[in-house]
Design a protein around this motif. Sequence first.
Motif, PDB file in Angstrom:
ATOM      1  N   ALA A   1       8.583  36.203  18.770  1.00 41.79           N
ATOM      2  CA  ALA A   1       8.290  36.166  20.205  1.00 41.79           C
ATOM      3  C   ALA A   1       9.148  37.193  20.937  1.00 41.79           C
ATOM      4  N   ARG A   2      10.434  37.285  20.568  1.00 44.26           N
ATOM      5  CA  ARG A   2      11.328  38.262  21.199  1.00 44.26           C
ATOM      6  C   ARG A   2      10.854  39.684  20.925  1.00 44.26           C
ATOM      7  N   THR A   3      10.470  39.902  19.694  1.00 45.04           N
ATOM      8  CA  THR A   3       9.985  41.227  19.312  1.00 45.04           C
ATOM      9  C   THR A   3       8.734  41.572  20.112  1.00 45.04           C
ATOM     10  N   ARG A   4       7.866  40.588  20.254  1.00 49.64           N
ATOM     11  CA  ARG A   4       6.622  40.816  21.011  1.00 49.64           C
ATOM     12  C   ARG A   4       6.931  41.072  22.484  1.00 49.64           C
ATOM     13  N   VAL A   5       7.858  40.334  23.078  1.00 48.93           N
ATOM     14  CA  VAL A   5       8.260  40.543  24.476  1.00 48.93           C
ATOM     15  C   VAL A   5       8.878  41.927  24.618  1.00 48.93           C
ATOM     16  N   PHE A   6       9.744  42.253  23.657  1.00 53.35           N
ATOM     17  CA  PHE A   6      10.373  43.582  23.691  1.00 53.35           C
ATOM     18  C   PHE A   6       9.312  44.680  23.619  1.00 53.35           C
ATOM     19  N   GLU A   7       8.339  44.535  22.763  1.00 57.37           N
ATOM     20  CA  GLU A   7       7.260  45.518  22.632  1.00 57.37           C
ATOM     21  C   GLU A   7       6.442  45.612  23.918  1.00 57.37           C
ATOM     22  N   LEU A   8       6.167  44.459  24.537  1.00 53.10           N
ATOM     23  CA  LEU A   8       5.407  44.461  25.799  1.00 53.10           C
ATOM     24  C   LEU A   8       6.200  45.144  26.918  1.00 53.10           C
ATOM     25  N   VAL A   9       7.490  44.856  27.010  1.00 52.24           N
ATOM     26  CA  VAL A   9       8.346  45.495  28.025  1.00 52.24           C
ATOM     27  C   VAL A   9       8.405  46.990  27.774  1.00 52.24           C
ATOM     28  N   LEU A  10       8.570  47.372  26.525  1.00 53.12           N
ATOM     29  CA  LEU A  10       8.618  48.792  26.175  1.00 53.12           C
ATOM     30  C   LEU A  10       7.289  49.468  26.508  1.00 53.12           C
ATOM     31  N   GLU A  11       6.199  48.831  26.185  1.00 58.31           N
ATOM     32  CA  GLU A  11       4.873  49.381  26.472  1.00 58.31           C
ATOM     33  C   GLU A  11       4.659  49.508  27.986  1.00 58.31           C
ATOM     34  N   ALA A  12       5.043  48.479  28.749  1.00 64.90           N
ATOM     35  CA  ALA A  12       4.905  48.519  30.207  1.00 64.90           C
ATOM     36  C   ALA A  12       5.772  49.627  30.793  1.00 64.90           C
ATOM     37  N   THR A  13       6.982  49.777  30.281  1.00 64.56           N
ATOM     38  CA  THR A  13       7.882  50.833  30.748  1.00 64.56           C
ATOM     39  C   THR A  13       7.272  52.206  30.477  1.00 64.56           C
ATOM     40  N   LEU A  14       6.701  52.384  29.308  1.00 65.91           N
ATOM     41  CA  LEU A  14       6.073  53.667  28.970  1.00 65.91           C
ATOM     42  C   LEU A  14       4.854  53.945  29.863  1.00 65.91           C
TER      43      LEU A  14
END
Length: 188
Positions: free
Chosen positions: A7-20
């Motif tokens: 879940a953390r990895t998925r949240v991190f990926e979503l935050v990273l994707e949104a930031t990009l």
Amino acid sequence: MAERRGARTRVFELVLEATLVVFAVLVALALEEWSQKRGLMELASRAEAAVLAEMEANLAELRSTEEQLGRMQVLLAEVIEAEDISALNDELELTLPDLSRAAWEVAQGSDAAPYFEYEWVIEVARAYEVLEIYAEASGNLIAAMSAIIGRDPTVDRVSDIYGWLAIINEIHAQAATRLEETLSSSRD
């Protein structure tokens, strides 16, 4: 625990994707703004060149009519001094310069106007102010001339024409000088 890490990895990926995505949108907006500004600066440069070309054409018009206007003023002075209208001999033909303000007016109303150099705008505006005064005096001269068209001219009416022509010849010289100065400083 593995679920939490997933879940953390998925949240991190979503935050990273949104930031990009946000970064990409900001870069795209910056590029669009830069491109638009560059286009307006190019438009300002073209508008400035058109105004300078118009000023050169106006100066050429002033130069081409200067001699004829001077001769007409001398002729009218002789008619008034002699109080003899017959000296006109149908020679009351004036060629006034065809002065334009079109490029200047379009440039002022364009989206590129904020990109003109402030000092240049002031200098050009002052030159066009003299041309505006010239146009106003020319209108008064034409009105004075129309008072004798189809009628027998009198010395008083010729005197009115002479007065407006004298004013025009004075403004003529000022307008030519102002245009020359403005063009000269714009070339530097």
